[in-house]
Design a protein around this motif. Structure first.
Motif, PDB file in Angstrom:
ATOM      1  N   HIS A 235       0.833  -1.207   0.000  1.00 29.75           N
ATOM      2  CA  HIS A 235       0.000   0.000   0.000  1.00 29.75           C
ATOM      3  C   HIS A 235       0.870   1.260   0.000  1.00 29.75           C
ATOM      4  CE1 HIS A 235      -3.195   2.821   1.011  1.00 29.75           C
ATOM      5  NE2 HIS A 235      -2.510   3.191   2.090  1.00 29.75           N
ATOM      6  N   VAL A 236       1.919   1.266   0.816  1.00 30.79           N
ATOM      7  CA  VAL A 236       2.793   2.433   0.895  1.00 30.79           C
ATOM      8  C   VAL A 236       3.510   2.662  -0.427  1.00 30.79           C
ATOM      9  CG1 VAL A 236       4.860   3.374   1.998  1.00 30.79           C
ATOM     10  CG2 VAL A 236       3.086   2.294   3.391  1.00 30.79           C
ATOM     11  N   LEU A 237       4.084   1.590  -0.993  1.00 31.79           N
ATOM     12  CA  LEU A 237       4.887   1.732  -2.212  1.00 31.79           C
ATOM     13  C   LEU A 237       4.037   1.950  -3.457  1.00 31.79           C
ATOM     14  CD1 LEU A 237       7.580  -0.986  -1.525  1.00 31.79           C
ATOM     15  CD2 LEU A 237       7.746   1.485  -1.194  1.00 31.79           C
ATOM     16  N   ASP A 291      22.845   1.998  -0.394  1.00 35.75           N
ATOM     17  CA  ASP A 291      22.256   0.793  -0.976  1.00 35.75           C
ATOM     18  C   ASP A 291      20.900   0.477  -0.364  1.00 35.75           C
ATOM     19  OD1 ASP A 291      24.491   0.477  -2.558  1.00 35.75           O
ATOM     20  OD2 ASP A 291      25.499  -0.873  -1.149  1.00 35.75           O
ATOM     21  N   HIS A 292      20.683   0.910   0.873  1.00 37.13           N
ATOM     22  CA  HIS A 292      19.437   0.560   1.555  1.00 37.13           C
ATOM     23  C   HIS A 292      18.219   1.247   0.941  1.00 37.13           C
ATOM     24  CE1 HIS A 292      21.834  -1.641   4.384  1.00 37.13           C
ATOM     25  NE2 HIS A 292      22.467  -0.553   4.786  1.00 37.13           N
ATOM     26  N   PRO A 293      18.195   2.577   0.779  1.00 38.76           N
ATOM     27  CA  PRO A 293      17.012   3.167   0.133  1.00 38.76           C
ATOM     28  C   PRO A 293      16.822   2.688  -1.300  1.00 38.76           C
ATOM     29  CG  PRO A 293      18.739   4.813   0.413  1.00 38.76           C
ATOM     30  CD  PRO A 293      19.150   3.615   1.203  1.00 38.76           C
ATOM     31  N   VAL A 294      17.928   2.399  -2.011  1.00 41.08           N
ATOM     32  CA  VAL A 294      17.798   1.873  -3.365  1.00 41.08           C
ATOM     33  C   VAL A 294      17.078   0.531  -3.348  1.00 41.08           C
ATOM     34  CG1 VAL A 294      19.091   0.984  -5.345  1.00 41.08           C
ATOM     35  CG2 VAL A 294      19.808   3.111  -4.240  1.00 41.08           C
ATOM     36  N   ASP A 295      17.401  -0.307  -2.353  1.00 40.54           N
ATOM     37  CA  ASP A 295      16.738  -1.609  -2.243  1.00 40.54           C
ATOM     38  C   ASP A 295      15.308  -1.456  -1.744  1.00 40.54           C
ATOM     39  OD1 ASP A 295      16.744  -4.612  -2.100  1.00 40.54           O
ATOM     40  OD2 ASP A 295      16.470  -4.170   0.030  1.00 40.54           O
ATOM     41  N   HIS A 296      15.094  -0.580  -0.773  1.00 36.12           N
ATOM     42  CA  HIS A 296      13.749  -0.410  -0.214  1.00 36.12           C
ATOM     43  C   HIS A 296      12.757   0.080  -1.265  1.00 36.12           C
ATOM     44  CE1 HIS A 296      15.918   0.426   3.872  1.00 36.12           C
ATOM     45  NE2 HIS A 296      15.954  -0.854   3.539  1.00 36.12           N
ATOM     46  N   THR A 299      10.934  -0.870  -6.378  1.00 37.62           N
ATOM     47  CA  THR A 299       9.741  -0.975  -7.225  1.00 37.62           C
ATOM     48  C   THR A 299       8.940   0.319  -7.260  1.00 37.62           C
ATOM     49  OG1 THR A 299       8.392  -1.820  -5.373  1.00 37.62           O
ATOM     50  CG2 THR A 299       9.559  -3.444  -6.742  1.00 37.62           C
ATOM     51  N   PHE A 300       9.364   1.332  -6.547  1.00 38.90           N
ATOM     52  CA  PHE A 300       8.586   2.564  -6.438  1.00 38.90           C
ATOM     53  C   PHE A 300       8.905   3.508  -7.588  1.00 38.90           C
ATOM     54  CE2 PHE A 300       8.448   7.014  -4.973  1.00 38.90           C
ATOM     55  CZ  PHE A 300       7.080   7.124  -4.767  1.00 38.90           C
ATOM     56  N   THR A 301       7.867   4.128  -8.110  1.00 36.37           N
ATOM     57  CA  THR A 301       8.017   5.222  -9.077  1.00 36.37           C
ATOM     58  C   THR A 301       7.027   6.313  -8.699  1.00 36.37           C
ATOM     59  OG1 THR A 301       6.407   4.182 -10.576  1.00 36.37           O
ATOM     60  CG2 THR A 301       8.736   3.720 -10.976  1.00 36.37           C
ATOM     61  N   GLY A 302       7.480   7.531  -8.761  1.00 38.70           N
ATOM     62  CA  GLY A 302       6.626   8.643  -8.372  1.00 38.70           C
ATOM     63  C   GLY A 302       7.467   9.769  -7.815  1.00 38.70           C
ATOM     64  N   PRO A 324      12.414   6.430 -13.388  1.00 38.20           N
ATOM     65  CA  PRO A 324      12.980   7.478 -12.531  1.00 38.20           C
ATOM     66  C   PRO A 324      11.998   7.929 -11.455  1.00 38.20           C
ATOM     67  CG  PRO A 324      12.324   8.392 -14.647  1.00 38.20           C
ATOM     68  CD  PRO A 324      12.152   6.895 -14.751  1.00 38.20           C
ATOM     69  N   ILE A 325      12.555   8.375 -10.355  1.00 37.80           N
ATOM     70  CA  ILE A 325      11.780   8.944  -9.260  1.00 37.80           C
ATOM     71  C   ILE A 325      11.974  10.457  -9.282  1.00 37.80           C
ATOM     72  CG2 ILE A 325      11.592   9.104  -6.746  1.00 37.80           C
ATOM     73  CD1 ILE A 325      12.291   6.199  -6.540  1.00 37.80           C
ATOM     74  N   THR A 326      10.886  11.187  -9.152  1.00 35.79           N
ATOM     75  CA  THR A 326      10.958  12.642  -9.148  1.00 35.79           C
ATOM     76  C   THR A 326      11.378  13.123  -7.768  1.00 35.79           C
ATOM     77  OG1 THR A 326       9.198  12.760 -10.810  1.00 35.79           O
ATOM     78  CG2 THR A 326       9.679  14.770  -9.557  1.00 35.79           C
ATOM     79  N   GLU A 327      12.414  13.942  -7.734  1.00 38.23           N
ATOM     80  CA  GLU A 327      12.945  14.447  -6.475  1.00 38.23           C
ATOM     81  C   GLU A 327      12.160  15.670  -6.021  1.00 38.23           C
ATOM     82  OE1 GLU A 327      17.242  15.970  -4.661  1.00 38.23           O
ATOM     83  OE2 GLU A 327      16.930  15.781  -6.826  1.00 38.23           O
ATOM     84  N   ALA A 328      11.723  15.620  -4.761  1.00 35.94           N
ATOM     85  CA  ALA A 328      11.073  16.779  -4.142  1.00 35.94           C
ATOM     86  C   ALA A 328      11.770  17.028  -2.813  1.00 35.94           C
ATOM     87  CB  ALA A 328       9.581  16.522  -3.928  1.00 35.94           C
TER      88      ALA A 328
END
Length: 363
Positions: A235-237, A291-296, A299-302, A324-328
């Motif tokens: 749900h979170v991802l 490496d941890h946030p990359v692994d966590h 599968t997330f995009t947004g 890609p993930i949009t940086e905010a």
């Protein structure tokens, strides 16, 4: 895939799960023996130093985690073995559990017996006995054993036996009630009370539950709660935007306190009038490697709103496999720099009147 190949793959999966269970069981046994040796040494030579006392505490904590992991792997091996009838699962040898203390009050909950034979429908039933399942439960500052009585009846016409099903337990082969399991988990993770301290307190209250027994229940609860955790994580991802951050967590290690990291990813659409409920996903690591946030978030995009920690940089690369993930960036972190400028000299007084004082929690 042919039937033979499929059976071979299933057998390999079962063998792998059994091997992992054996490995963790061996590690737990080694930790238990190491702790026993250190306790015997202290008993033989006396308490040598405060550091030795801390070492024993660390060994107790390590044994807790290994026992819990061993139970998780054992249940995973049994689950894998259930898919095939050709390979036996691994069952870890554990000491037999002592019966519940006689001084604990028993509360009989009788499940009504059948009024008709479940086989032929005849109402000519005769009671021939009952089975009693004891579940250890805890009420704040009062222990009791719940006896679930399942009466057995035999049919005088067809001689078949009828009986209600056994009571449900939250964990496989469970003996602890849900309130007791929730208490153990909360005190370990919510109140930071190690299992050896819980065991000592329960013993003072007249209920002997070893550290190993409590660790088994923690591991079994981890398996039982994993589907719920996976649903929350999904749900979170699945959100269009996430808030991410990490915070230091003190961890006891041999002779000192180390610093680990708790990574938190929050989905909250309330500020945008979103219909989905908020939720938070927690991850743990022993260091702050990128490496941890990359692994966590593999599968997330947004949109990811986080601070300027360099470990997030790889998530924003255009060639990322999941997209890609949009940086905010975080406005609170950026505002700190203006606050520092505003507080460093006479010109800052004017800037202070523009941007206002620092927000609480920005420290």
């Amino acid at each position: 895939m042919s039937g033979t190949a499929r059976r071979d793959v299933e057998a390999l999966k079962v063998a792998l799960a059994a091997s992992e269970a054996r490995a963790t069981a061996a590690e737990a046994q080694i930790a238990s023996l190491t702790l026993m040796i250190e306790k015997l040494r202290r008993a033989l030579y006396g308490q040598r130093s405060e550091r030795k006392e801390r070492l024993l505490d660390q060994l107790e904590l390590a044994l807790d985690e290994l026992e819990a992991s061993a139970t998780e792997d054992e249940l995973a091996a049994e689950k894998a073995a259930a898919a095939t009838t050709e390979v036996k699962g691994f069952v870890r040898r554990k000491p037999s559990r002592k019966p519940f203390p006689d001084h604990l009050p028993r509360e009989r909950m009788v499940v009504p017996g059948p009024t008709a034979c479940t086989c032929c429908g005849s109402e000519r039933l005769s009671k021939i006995g009952e089975d009693v399942t004891e579940t250890l439960e805890v009420i704040p500052r009062r222990w009791k054993v719940i006896q679930t009585v399942r009466e057995k009846f035999t049919c005088r016409d067809c001689e078949r036996i009828s009986q209600p099903p056994a009571p449900f337990h939250a964990t496989p082969r469970g003996w602890a009630g849900p309130n007791l399991l929730a208490t153990i988990l909360f005190e370990k993770y919510g109140a930071h009370q190690p299992l050896n301290r819980q065991s000592e307190r329960y013993a003072r209250e007249g209920v002997a539950l070893s550290t190993s027994t409590l660790a088994d229940q923690v591991g079994a609860c981890a398996v039982a709660l994993k589907p719920l955790h996976d649903l929350i994580a999904a749900h979170v991802l699945a959100a269009d935007r996430l808030h991410g951050d990490d915070t230091p967590v003190p961890v006891l290690t041999k002779g000192k306190t180390d610093t680990a990291r708790a990574w938190v990813y929050v989905r909250d659409e309330a500020p945008f009038a979103g219909p989905d409920p908020p939720a938070a996903l927690f991850r743990y690591s022993r260091d702050r490697s990128g490496d941890h946030p990359v692994d966590h978030l593999r599968t997330f995009t947004g949109i990811l709103q986080a601070d300027a920690y360099a470990g997030y940089r790889r998530l924003y690369e255009p060639g990322r496999s999941a997209g890609p993930i949009t940086e905010a960036l975080c406005w609170a972190h950026g505002r700190r720099k203006f606050y520092e400028l505003a507080a460093t000299g006479p010109p800052g007084r004017l800037a202070w009147s523009i941007i206002g004082p620092p927000l609480s929690g920005e420290g």
